[in-house]
Scaffold this motif. Structure first.
Motif, PDB file in Angstrom:
ATOM      1  N   TYR A 120      11.743  38.941  24.575  1.00  0.00           N
ATOM      2  CA  TYR A 120      10.443  38.197  25.034  1.00  0.00           C
ATOM      3  C   TYR A 120       9.213  39.122  25.367  1.00  0.00           C
ATOM      4  O   TYR A 120       8.249  39.185  24.860  1.00  0.00           O
ATOM      5  N   LEU A 121       9.878  39.924  26.321  1.00  0.00           N
ATOM      6  CA  LEU A 121       8.607  40.882  26.927  1.00  0.00           C
ATOM      7  C   LEU A 121       8.577  42.221  25.829  1.00  0.00           C
ATOM      8  O   LEU A 121       7.298  42.363  25.697  1.00  0.00           O
ATOM      9  N   LEU A 122       9.262  42.575  24.879  1.00  0.00           N
ATOM     10  CA  LEU A 122       8.917  43.366  23.989  1.00  0.00           C
ATOM     11  C   LEU A 122       8.000  42.963  23.105  1.00  0.00           C
ATOM     12  O   LEU A 122       7.232  43.486  22.446  1.00  0.00           O
ATOM     13  N   PHE A 123       8.125  41.417  22.478  1.00  0.00           N
ATOM     14  CA  PHE A 123       7.365  40.897  21.427  1.00  0.00           C
ATOM     15  C   PHE A 123       5.922  40.701  22.105  1.00  0.00           C
ATOM     16  O   PHE A 123       4.865  40.769  21.545  1.00  0.00           O
ATOM     17  N   ALA A 124       5.993  40.393  23.324  1.00  0.00           N
ATOM     18  CA  ALA A 124       4.709  39.904  24.164  1.00  0.00           C
ATOM     19  C   ALA A 124       3.881  41.357  24.243  1.00  0.00           C
ATOM     20  O   ALA A 124       2.534  41.296  24.094  1.00  0.00           O
ATOM     21  N   VAL A 125       4.467  42.332  24.627  1.00  0.00           N
ATOM     22  CA  VAL A 125       3.533  43.673  24.713  1.00  0.00           C
ATOM     23  C   VAL A 125       3.157  43.959  23.415  1.00  0.00           C
ATOM     24  O   VAL A 125       2.283  44.440  23.207  1.00  0.00           O
ATOM     25  N   ALA A 126       4.076  43.840  22.147  1.00  0.00           N
ATOM     26  CA  ALA A 126       3.876  44.332  21.010  1.00  0.00           C
ATOM     27  C   ALA A 126       2.840  43.571  20.361  1.00  0.00           C
ATOM     28  O   ALA A 126       1.973  44.118  19.499  1.00  0.00           O
ATOM     29  N   GLY A 127       2.587  42.368  20.701  1.00  0.00           N
ATOM     30  CA  GLY A 127       1.713  41.407  20.212  1.00  0.00           C
ATOM     31  C   GLY A 127       0.222  41.472  20.717  1.00  0.00           C
ATOM     32  O   GLY A 127      -0.721  41.187  20.242  1.00  0.00           O
ATOM     33  N   LYS A 128       0.151  42.079  21.917  1.00  0.00           N
ATOM     34  CA  LYS A 128      -1.190  42.426  22.571  1.00  0.00           C
ATOM     35  C   LYS A 128      -1.693  43.726  21.830  1.00  0.00           C
ATOM     36  O   LYS A 128      -2.809  43.875  21.998  1.00  0.00           O
TER      37      LYS A 128
END
Length: 55
Positions: free
Chosen positions: A46-54
């Motif tokens: 979740y953190l990986l996709f949240a950071v990559a999405g920003k």
């Protein structure tokens, strides 16, 4: 009444009944470890996709 009317050929089953109700300790520890590890992996993804999405 004679003793043969109350005779249980298998012996006392109370010990086995109590043992069947709870899981073995190793299974409980393994299940807890898998649940914790699964949640940590899910949080990382979740953190990986949240950071990559920003970005």
């Amino acid at each position: 009444m004679s003793d043969s009317e109350n005779f249980d050929p298998l012996g006392s089953t109370k010990k086995y009944e109590a043992q069947e109700r709870k899981f073995p300790r190793g299974v409980v520890i393994r299940l807890f470890a898998y649940l914790v590890a699964g949640h940590i992996l899910a949080a990382f993804l979740y953190l990986l996709f949240a950071v990559a999405g920003k970005g």
